[in-house]
Design a protein around this motif. Structure first.
Motif, PDB file in Angstrom:
ATOM      1  N   SER B 202     -28.861   7.776  -3.805  1.00 31.82           N
ATOM      2  CA  SER B 202     -28.370   8.245  -5.106  1.00 31.82           C
ATOM      3  C   SER B 202     -27.181   9.170  -4.912  1.00 31.82           C
ATOM      4  CB  SER B 202     -29.488   8.928  -5.889  1.00 31.82           C
ATOM      5  OG  SER B 202     -30.003   9.989  -5.137  1.00 31.82           O
ATOM      6  N   GLY B 203     -27.191   9.957  -3.811  1.00 33.79           N
ATOM      7  CA  GLY B 203     -26.043  10.815  -3.529  1.00 33.79           C
ATOM      8  C   GLY B 203     -24.791   9.996  -3.267  1.00 33.79           C
ATOM      9  N   ALA B 204     -24.959   8.900  -2.520  1.00 43.12           N
ATOM     10  CA  ALA B 204     -23.807   8.062  -2.170  1.00 43.12           C
ATOM     11  C   ALA B 204     -23.213   7.405  -3.410  1.00 43.12           C
ATOM     12  CB  ALA B 204     -24.238   7.001  -1.151  1.00 43.12           C
ATOM     13  N   MET B 205     -24.073   7.120  -4.386  1.00 41.51           N
ATOM     14  CA  MET B 205     -23.574   6.492  -5.611  1.00 41.51           C
ATOM     15  C   MET B 205     -22.619   7.422  -6.358  1.00 41.51           C
ATOM     16  SD  MET B 205     -26.849   4.661  -7.231  1.00 41.51           S
ATOM     17  CE  MET B 205     -27.444   3.104  -6.626  1.00 41.51           C
ATOM     18  N   ALA B 206     -22.842   8.734  -6.175  1.00 35.91           N
ATOM     19  CA  ALA B 206     -22.022   9.696  -6.905  1.00 35.91           C
ATOM     20  C   ALA B 206     -20.672   9.928  -6.222  1.00 35.91           C
ATOM     21  CB  ALA B 206     -22.778  11.013  -7.033  1.00 35.91           C
ATOM     22  N   ILE B 207     -20.507   9.364  -5.020  1.00 33.13           N
ATOM     23  CA  ILE B 207     -19.220   9.550  -4.332  1.00 33.13           C
ATOM     24  C   ILE B 207     -18.182   8.647  -5.010  1.00 33.13           C
ATOM     25  CG2 ILE B 207     -18.004   9.271  -2.148  1.00 33.13           C
ATOM     26  CD1 ILE B 207     -20.687   9.770  -0.742  1.00 33.13           C
ATOM     27  N   PRO B 208     -17.075   9.220  -5.432  1.00 31.11           N
ATOM     28  CA  PRO B 208     -16.085   8.420  -6.170  1.00 31.11           C
ATOM     29  C   PRO B 208     -15.615   7.216  -5.347  1.00 31.11           C
ATOM     30  CG  PRO B 208     -15.520  10.744  -6.216  1.00 31.11           C
ATOM     31  CD  PRO B 208     -16.660  10.610  -5.275  1.00 31.11           C
ATOM     32  N   GLU B 209     -15.548   6.075  -5.989  1.00 30.69           N
ATOM     33  CA  GLU B 209     -15.141   4.826  -5.340  1.00 30.69           C
ATOM     34  C   GLU B 209     -13.731   4.963  -4.760  1.00 30.69           C
ATOM     35  OE1 GLU B 209     -16.218   1.308  -3.892  1.00 30.69           O
ATOM     36  OE2 GLU B 209     -17.496   2.615  -5.116  1.00 30.69           O
ATOM     37  N   GLU B 210     -12.889   5.811  -5.424  1.00 33.77           N
ATOM     38  CA  GLU B 210     -11.489   5.947  -4.970  1.00 33.77           C
ATOM     39  C   GLU B 210     -11.414   6.423  -3.528  1.00 33.77           C
ATOM     40  OE1 GLU B 210     -12.364   8.015  -7.897  1.00 33.77           O
ATOM     41  OE2 GLU B 210     -12.203   6.102  -8.962  1.00 33.77           O
ATOM     42  N   LEU B 211     -12.386   7.285  -3.155  1.00 30.21           N
ATOM     43  CA  LEU B 211     -12.361   7.808  -1.783  1.00 30.21           C
ATOM     44  C   LEU B 211     -12.534   6.672  -0.776  1.00 30.21           C
ATOM     45  CD1 LEU B 211     -14.450  11.081  -2.118  1.00 30.21           C
ATOM     46  CD2 LEU B 211     -11.973  10.833  -1.927  1.00 30.21           C
ATOM     47  N   TYR B 212     -13.443   5.738  -1.129  1.00 33.30           N
ATOM     48  CA  TYR B 212     -13.643   4.585  -0.232  1.00 33.30           C
ATOM     49  C   TYR B 212     -12.378   3.730  -0.202  1.00 33.30           C
ATOM     50  CZ  TYR B 212     -18.569   5.667   0.172  1.00 33.30           C
ATOM     51  OH  TYR B 212     -19.740   6.282   0.453  1.00 33.30           O
ATOM     52  N   ALA B 214      -9.356   4.688  -0.742  1.00 32.82           N
ATOM     53  CA  ALA B 214      -8.327   5.383   0.028  1.00 32.82           C
ATOM     54  C   ALA B 214      -8.575   5.214   1.523  1.00 32.82           C
ATOM     55  CB  ALA B 214      -8.316   6.863  -0.344  1.00 32.82           C
ATOM     56  N   ALA B 215      -9.860   5.349   1.912  1.00 36.44           N
ATOM     57  CA  ALA B 215     -10.185   5.220   3.330  1.00 36.44           C
ATOM     58  C   ALA B 215      -9.842   3.824   3.828  1.00 36.44           C
ATOM     59  CB  ALA B 215     -11.663   5.507   3.550  1.00 36.44           C
ATOM     60  N   ARG B 216     -10.167   2.828   2.995  1.00 39.07           N
ATOM     61  CA  ARG B 216      -9.902   1.456   3.416  1.00 39.07           C
ATOM     62  C   ARG B 216      -8.396   1.215   3.527  1.00 39.07           C
ATOM     63  NH1 ARG B 216     -14.622  -0.709  -0.406  1.00 39.07           N
ATOM     64  NH2 ARG B 216     -16.239   0.255   0.883  1.00 39.07           N
ATOM     65  N   VAL B 217      -7.641   1.767   2.570  1.00 39.96           N
ATOM     66  CA  VAL B 217      -6.183   1.609   2.620  1.00 39.96           C
ATOM     67  C   VAL B 217      -5.652   2.221   3.914  1.00 39.96           C
ATOM     68  CG1 VAL B 217      -4.027   2.381   1.570  1.00 39.96           C
ATOM     69  CG2 VAL B 217      -5.849   1.475   0.137  1.00 39.96           C
ATOM     70  N   ASP B 218      -6.275   3.328   4.307  1.00 38.93           N
ATOM     71  CA  ASP B 218      -5.833   3.973   5.549  1.00 38.93           C
ATOM     72  C   ASP B 218      -6.322   3.244   6.788  1.00 38.93           C
ATOM     73  OD1 ASP B 218      -4.489   5.816   4.165  1.00 38.93           O
ATOM     74  OD2 ASP B 218      -5.981   7.426   4.348  1.00 38.93           O
ATOM     75  N   GLY B 219      -7.061   2.150   6.563  1.00 38.69           N
ATOM     76  CA  GLY B 219      -7.474   1.320   7.694  1.00 38.69           C
ATOM     77  C   GLY B 219      -8.767   1.761   8.340  1.00 38.69           C
ATOM     78  N   ALA B 220      -9.615   2.504   7.597  1.00 36.48           N
ATOM     79  CA  ALA B 220     -10.881   2.943   8.190  1.00 36.48           C
ATOM     80  C   ALA B 220     -11.879   1.788   8.235  1.00 36.48           C
ATOM     81  CB  ALA B 220     -11.461   4.094   7.384  1.00 36.48           C
ATOM     82  N   GLY B 221     -12.607   1.689   9.323  1.00 33.55           N
ATOM     83  CA  GLY B 221     -13.688   0.700   9.433  1.00 33.55           C
ATOM     84  C   GLY B 221     -14.962   1.280   8.853  1.00 33.55           C
ATOM     85  N   ALA B 222     -16.045   0.523   8.999  1.00 38.54           N
ATOM     86  CA  ALA B 222     -17.320   0.953   8.413  1.00 38.54           C
ATOM     87  C   ALA B 222     -17.771   2.297   8.982  1.00 38.54           C
ATOM     88  CB  ALA B 222     -18.380  -0.112   8.660  1.00 38.54           C
ATOM     89  N   VAL B 223     -17.644   2.467  10.296  1.00 36.62           N
ATOM     90  CA  VAL B 223     -18.133   3.686  10.943  1.00 36.62           C
ATOM     91  C   VAL B 223     -17.294   4.880  10.507  1.00 36.62           C
ATOM     92  CG1 VAL B 223     -18.501   4.814  13.160  1.00 36.62           C
ATOM     93  CG2 VAL B 223     -18.981   2.367  12.902  1.00 36.62           C
ATOM     94  N   ARG B 224     -16.001   4.697  10.550  1.00 32.96           N
ATOM     95  CA  ARG B 224     -15.075   5.761  10.183  1.00 32.96           C
ATOM     96  C   ARG B 224     -15.288   6.159   8.721  1.00 32.96           C
ATOM     97  NH1 ARG B 224     -10.403   8.375  12.382  1.00 32.96           N
ATOM     98  NH2 ARG B 224     -10.549  10.208  11.030  1.00 32.96           N
TER      99      ARG B 224
END
Lengths: 451, 315
Positions: B202-212, B214-224
């Protein structure tokens, strides 16, 4: 910072509520008054009686309901209000119950030993029954070793000596050996007459592919029951009584404990014991036994979970014999000892009830419900189930030799835990019999030195 | 609030100066009285059933008392007695092992499941969550009795091992000096895992999707992505999970008492088992109270330390 005065205030208030030194406000024993034993002179009243056999259907609770009903019909001017709870619940709450003049039962189950009779007598929560013992003649009718089971000294520093604080109800708790009749017959042997014969039977059973002894020790009970029985047959009952009450000079090492522990460990090594003894609770093991696994089983009297009389008739019971013949002593105490609350306003009626509960009518009630009476000899009708007849014979044997040995763990409040945990080590070969015996002695001495 | 009031206040009609001065005082008195009226019932109950017994216990812990007779003063003797008792030290060691099973493993598993679930939705997710959370709402007696059966000789655990060809692994799990404690620990893992998972998911659901994104745009993998976005976003939940599970491990009692009673030998004894034995078997109310106070202080320290590192102030 501002909150501190509030906290201190609450703390001080709590201490006020707690009173200064805890305890010490226990009621003193009632002023002595002439004891009335004549039922006609006891005023019409209701007494509350707290027992530890909850329900109405188990043999124990049926026995107790019979006793209460029998008493009320014999003495119609005294009514009984039954209060009940499980053994654990009653033990945990009894101190508080007896301290509360408004809620204390008149008659209550108070367990033998330091934690029960010892503590309650020391705190004057239960009556010294000496005047009643004299008036009713209990000091003559109760075997001496049974009286000791209910004795506490005036200062509460000793048990097994001093005044009488409890009365045994007429239902026994004996450690006995149960056997599966069909399996014993198949081995071609009878009920063993000596310890040597018993061990020979174990070897025969093992050779025949039977499990010699069913036992469960996950709950730290199964091994102790056998150990107590093995110790009882090595030493005179009097010596063990003295040890348990702290009046003797002999140590565990001199009282057959190393031998008992060694025998049990040998049996374990020879594969005589249930292979899953460590993982099975004693109750589960006894269920397996009545379902047909194992030739012998050490257990308390009347505690096997028989489904019906037909199943019961397939089993028998005997007292573990000594190396020379029938046992002269055995671990045997009443199933429950009852005391009178100091705050009770109906002590005379309560004592009359205790007199009834230890008497022959109560013993007959026990037999009627298929359980073993504690005191008295009984003429059994021919319809008596054979298992019950075996148990009554054990009771007679011990009464004849005055060989009652209290449960060894009464000797100190921590002994049951110490023995129970160490017996598991013994069976797992993680402790020697001598170390086992020494640990028990150390526990005993540490308690004695703190008194 | 402030903005609304500013907007609503008519600037052209200032209130008379006298009333201006009197009203706040009357109002603050009234507010104060109202506040206490609301707080008092709850506070009274709290003081009566929590604070008073706590202070009483602390007081009893300074006495040698059997619960009914007159007590004798021993000062800190009960505390020293406990801390010098080798069984107590052993019991504290067992608590350490239980911490691993009650706290560390469930939290790691909970984070893992949160990480997986935050990357996509699963069909029947609700059902899985319900099943995994179930142990958390079962009464502890039910859990203890069930697992005693499961671990028993001929019980499902041993039968299952036999069935998959691992018969040589069969054990009297609860009767083993080495395995009983880890076996009970696993029951703790099973119980607390559901709570941790639910908190983290439930905590993870509250994390804004934009952060993910942004991370993906920056080339982060699943672990990162997990370490850069999910984990920092779950710090408050981590605080709650740690507090609850660590305190659960510190006070572990019912599961152990109902299965092994601290055995075999003393291999599953915990401070709470010793407390129970002191209070109800040996009737040393003072010594039992001392253990209780030590456990309460330990729990309080745990809660404060965790709050310090995961609470609002820490971020």
């Amino acid at each position: 910072m501002k909150r501190f005065p509030v906290l201190i205030g609450i703390g001080a208030l709590s201490l006020l509520l707690a009173g200064c030194a805890p305890g010490g406000t226990a009621p003193q024993a009632a002023a002595s008054h002439p004891v009335v034993t004549d039922p006609a002179k006891i005023a019409k009243t209701t007494i509350s009686v707290l027992d530890m056999w909850p329900g109405k259907t188990t043999p124990d609770s049926r026995f107790w309901l019979d006793v209460e009903a029998g008493f009320q019909s014999k003495y119609p001017n005294i009514k009984i209000k039954r209060v009940t709870g499980s053994f654990d619940d009653v033990n945990k709450t009894i101190r508080l119950k007896l301290s509360d003049p408004g809620a204390a039962p008149d008659v209550a189950f108070v367990n033998n030993g330091w934690q029960g009779l010892g503590t309650m007598a020391k705190a004057h929560l239960i009556l010294d029954l000496a005047p009643y013992a004299k008036a009713y003649g209990w000091d003559h009718s109760l075997p001496a070793t049974v009286q000791r089971e209910q004795n506490v000294s005036k200062d509460g520093k000793q048990i097994g000596v001093g005044d009488l604080y409890g009365i045994p109800v007429n239902q026994a708790g004996i450690i006995e050996v149960n056997y599966n009749k069909a399996k014993l017959a198949k081995l071609g042997v009878g009920v063993p007459k000596t310890l040597g014969e018993f061990e020979a039977d174990l070897a025969k059973a093992k050779a025949a592919g039977e499990l010699p002894i069913e036992m469960g020790d996950l709950d730290q009970l199964g091994a102790l029951v056998a150990l107590y029985a093995l110790q009882d047959v090595q030493v005179p009952a009097g010596d063990l009584n003295d040890f348990i009450y702290g009046t003797g000079s002999k140590t565990m090492q001199q009282l057959g404990m190393p031998q008992a522990a060694s025998t049990l460990q040998q049996w374990s090594r020879k594969g005589y014991l249930e292979p899953h003894v460590a993982g099975l609770g004693s109750g589960d093991a006894m269920q397996k036994f009545v379902d047909g696994t194992g030739v012998f089983a050490f257990y308390y009297s009347d505690a096997l979970p028989f489904k019906n009389p037909a199943q019961e008739s397939k089993f028998g019971a005997f007292l573990l014999p000594s190396s020379t013949g029938p046992a002269q002593s055995g671990t045997d105490a009443t199933q429950a000892s009852f005391s009178i609350a100091s705050v009770s306003k109906h002590a005379d009626a309560a004592a009359l009830f205790l007199n009834y509960a230890m008497g022959p009518e109560a013993g007959a009630d026990a037999i009627k419900e298929g359980i073993m009476p504690f005191l008295g000899s009984y003429k059994l009708p021919s319809s008596t189930p054979s298992y019950l007849a075996d148990e009554v014979a054990i009771s007679n044997q011990l009464q004849k030799s005055n060989g009652f040995v209290p449960y060894l763990d009464w000797a100190s409040p921590t002994l049951l835990t110490t023995l129970g945990g160490n017996a598991q080590k013994l069976l797992a070969n993680k402790m020697t019999p001598s170390a086992f015996s020494q640990a028990a002695q150390a526990d005993y001495e540490s308690f004695k030195s703190k008194k | 609030m402030t903005l609304e009031r500013l907007k609503g206040a008519p600037a052209s009609r200032p209130l008379p100066a006298v009333r201006e001065r009197r009203r706040p005082l009357a109002r603050s008195l009234r507010d104060w009285a109202a506040a206490w009226a609301f707080i008092l019932p709850a506070l009274a109950i709290y003081v009566l059933i929590v604070v008073v017994p706590t202070v009483q216990s602390a007081w009893y812990s300074l006495w040698n008392w059997d619960g009914v007779s007159a007590a004798s003063w021993v000062g800190l003797g009960n505390y020293l007695g406990f801390l010098q008792d080798p069984t107590a030290i052993e019991a504290l060691g067992h608590t350490g092992i239980l911490l691993l099973f009650f706290s560390v493993i469930p939290i790691v598993l909970g984070l893992l499941s949160a990480a997986l679930l935050s990357r996509g939705r699963l069909r029947g997710e609700g059902i899985f969550r319900w099943v995994i959370f179930l142990p958390q709402v079962l009464p502890s007696v039910v859990i203890a009795v069930t697992w005693k059966q499961l671990y028993g000789p001929g019980g499902p655990v041993n039968t299952a091992l036999q069935d998959v060809g691992l018969g040589w692994l069969q054990q009297d799990w609860l009767g083993s000096f080495t395995l009983a404690l880890p076996a009970l620990g696993l029951v703790g893992t099973w119980t607390t895992f559901g709570l941790c998972m639910l908190l983290f998911v439930s905590g993870a659901m509250a994390i804004p999707e934009e952060l993910y994104d942004a991370a993906r745009v920056d080339g982060a993998g699943a672990v990162r992505e997990f370490f850069a976005v999910t984990l920092p976003g779950l710090v408050p939940q981590l605080g709650v999970a740690l507090t609850l599970t660590i305190i659960g491990a510190l006070r572990a009692f019912d599961l152990i008492w109902l299965t092994t009673r601290g055995g075999p030998g003393t291999s599953t004894q915990t401070p709470a088992i010793i407390l129970y034995s002191q209070a109800f078997v040996q009737q040393n109310v003072g010594a039992a109270a001392a253990i209780g106070v030590l456990m309460a202080v330990a729990s309080l320290i745990v809660a404060l330390v965790i709050a310090r590192f995961t609470g609002e102030g820490a971020r």
